[in-house]
Write a protein that holds these residues in place. Structure first.
Motif, mmCIF file in Angstrom:
data_model
loop_
_atom_site.group_PDB
_atom_site.id
_atom_site.type_symbol
_atom_site.label_atom_id
_atom_site.label_comp_id
_atom_site.label_asym_id
_atom_site.label_seq_id
_atom_site.Cartn_x
_atom_site.Cartn_y
_atom_site.Cartn_z
ATOM 1 N N THR A 96 63.990 67.897 95.238
ATOM 2 C CA THR A 96 63.096 67.497 93.623
ATOM 3 C C THR A 96 64.743 68.899 93.413
ATOM 4 O OG1 THR A 96 61.598 66.930 94.420
ATOM 5 C CG2 THR A 96 61.157 68.285 92.489
ATOM 6 N N LEU A 97 64.989 69.986 93.404
ATOM 7 C CA LEU A 97 65.124 70.393 93.042
ATOM 8 C C LEU A 97 66.704 70.438 92.460
ATOM 9 C CD1 LEU A 97 64.318 73.730 94.360
ATOM 10 C CD2 LEU A 97 63.803 73.081 92.412
ATOM 11 N N THR A 98 66.979 69.778 93.808
ATOM 12 C CA THR A 98 68.769 68.924 92.952
ATOM 13 C C THR A 98 68.561 67.860 92.238
ATOM 14 O OG1 THR A 98 69.754 67.963 94.754
ATOM 15 C CG2 THR A 98 69.295 69.971 95.360
ATOM 16 N N GLY A 99 66.998 67.652 92.010
ATOM 17 C CA GLY A 99 67.139 66.215 91.066
ATOM 18 C C GLY A 99 66.961 66.662 89.315
ATOM 19 N N CYS A 100 67.250 67.859 89.171
ATOM 20 C CA CYS A 100 66.755 69.452 88.089
ATOM 21 C C CYS A 100 68.052 69.323 87.119
ATOM 22 C CB CYS A 100 65.583 69.996 88.349
ATOM 23 S SG CYS A 100 64.141 69.199 88.753
ATOM 24 N N THR A 101 69.005 69.278 87.745
ATOM 25 C CA THR A 101 70.019 69.971 88.092
ATOM 26 C C THR A 101 71.037 69.639 86.874
ATOM 27 O OG1 THR A 101 71.638 69.007 89.779
ATOM 28 C CG2 THR A 101 70.298 71.159 90.165
ATOM 29 N N GLY A 102 71.930 69.943 86.534
ATOM 30 C CA GLY A 102 72.469 69.605 85.496
ATOM 31 C C GLY A 102 74.409 70.409 84.794
ATOM 32 N N ARG A 103 74.788 69.792 83.952
ATOM 33 C CA ARG A 103 76.011 70.556 83.336
ATOM 34 C C ARG A 103 75.737 70.216 81.581
ATOM 35 N NH1 ARG A 103 81.410 70.627 86.439
ATOM 36 N NH2 ARG A 103 80.136 72.115 87.248
ATOM 37 N N VAL A 104 76.051 71.335 80.885
ATOM 38 C CA VAL A 104 75.359 70.859 79.654
ATOM 39 C C VAL A 104 76.963 71.720 79.003
ATOM 40 C CG1 VAL A 104 74.769 71.637 77.412
ATOM 41 C CG2 VAL A 104 73.499 71.113 79.077
ATOM 42 N N PRO B 166 68.113 73.548 80.480
ATOM 43 C CA PRO B 166 69.460 73.798 79.875
ATOM 44 C C PRO B 166 68.049 75.214 79.330
ATOM 45 C CG PRO B 166 68.430 71.957 80.066
ATOM 46 C CD PRO B 166 67.985 71.789 80.332
ATOM 47 N N ALA B 167 67.436 75.806 78.859
ATOM 48 C CA ALA B 167 66.911 76.232 78.445
ATOM 49 C C ALA B 167 67.142 78.102 79.116
ATOM 50 C CB ALA B 167 65.936 76.034 77.359
ATOM 51 N N ILE B 168 66.583 77.673 79.945
ATOM 52 C CA ILE B 168 66.462 78.879 81.351
ATOM 53 C C ILE B 168 67.463 79.216 81.657
ATOM 54 C CG2 ILE B 168 64.364 79.093 81.368
ATOM 55 C CD1 ILE B 168 64.297 77.569 83.648
ATOM 56 N N SER B 169 68.984 78.635 81.442
ATOM 57 C CA SER B 169 69.808 79.269 82.645
ATOM 58 C C SER B 169 70.503 80.203 81.969
ATOM 59 C CB SER B 169 71.506 77.897 82.022
ATOM 60 O OG SER B 169 71.897 78.402 82.038
ATOM 61 N N VAL B 170 70.422 81.360 82.886
ATOM 62 C CA VAL B 170 71.032 82.527 82.754
ATOM 63 C C VAL B 170 72.480 82.521 82.164
ATOM 64 C CG1 VAL B 170 72.346 85.054 83.369
ATOM 65 C CG2 VAL B 170 70.965 83.637 84.668
ATOM 66 N N LYS C 23 73.564 80.217 79.120
ATOM 67 C CA LYS C 23 73.171 80.404 77.996
ATOM 68 C C LYS C 23 71.806 80.964 77.137
ATOM 69 C CE LYS C 23 70.706 77.089 74.674
ATOM 70 N NZ LYS C 23 70.989 76.359 73.467
ATOM 71 N N ILE C 24 71.276 81.577 78.153
ATOM 72 C CA ILE C 24 70.506 83.213 78.106
ATOM 73 C C ILE C 24 71.439 84.150 77.019
ATOM 74 C CG2 ILE C 24 68.858 84.914 78.002
ATOM 75 C CD1 ILE C 24 67.153 82.892 80.264
ATOM 76 N N ILE C 25 72.341 84.459 77.771
ATOM 77 C CA ILE C 25 73.576 85.398 77.039
ATOM 78 C C ILE C 25 74.028 84.614 76.351
ATOM 79 C CG2 ILE C 25 73.272 86.907 79.402
ATOM 80 C CD1 ILE C 25 76.027 85.316 79.926
ATOM 81 N N GLY C 26 74.670 83.102 75.690
ATOM 82 C CA GLY C 26 75.548 82.574 75.210
ATOM 83 C C GLY C 26 76.910 82.367 75.173
ATOM 84 N N GLY C 27 76.845 82.595 76.068
ATOM 85 C CA GLY C 27 78.394 82.736 77.626
ATOM 86 C C GLY C 27 79.418 81.560 76.982
ATOM 87 N N CYS C 28 78.724 80.190 75.963
ATOM 88 C CA CYS C 28 79.262 79.995 75.843
ATOM 89 C C CYS C 28 79.466 79.299 74.279
ATOM 90 C CB CYS C 28 79.414 77.926 76.772
ATOM 91 S SG CYS C 28 79.906 77.799 78.560
ATOM 92 N N GLY C 29 78.444 79.491 73.298
ATOM 93 C CA GLY C 29 78.603 79.242 72.225
ATOM 94 C C GLY C 29 77.947 77.925 71.727
ATOM 95 N N PRO C 30 77.241 77.124 70.921
ATOM 96 C CA PRO C 30 76.418 76.756 70.444
ATOM 97 C C PRO C 30 76.880 75.273 71.444
ATOM 98 C CG PRO C 30 77.607 76.914 68.492
ATOM 99 C CD PRO C 30 78.563 77.627 69.519
#
Length: 55
Positions: A16-24, A39-43, A45-52
């Motif tokens: 179940t967990l591996t079915g909910c993974t991804g890359r943005v 995606p919204a709860i990725s670390v 994403k939260i710190i803005g490491g890649c920008g928009p």
């Protein structure tokens, strides 16, 4: 029998967990981040490491 049941439950949980993974990727496609459940709860994403991100 109990051990087999525990292994089956653990396997189902992992599946179940591996079915909910991804890359943005960001808009320039030069940076990406992985997420586990959403995606919204990725670390990253939260710190803005890649920008928009690309939509």
């Amino acid at each position: 029998m109990k051990n087999a049941c525990k292994i089956v439950i653990l396997g189902a949980l992992l599946a179940t967990l591996t079915g909910c993974t991804g890359r943005v990727y960001n808009k320039e496609k030069n940076c990406n981040y992985d997420y586990l459940l959403h995606p919204a709860i990725s670390v990253s994403k939260i710190i803005g490491g890649c920008g928009p991100v690309a939509k």
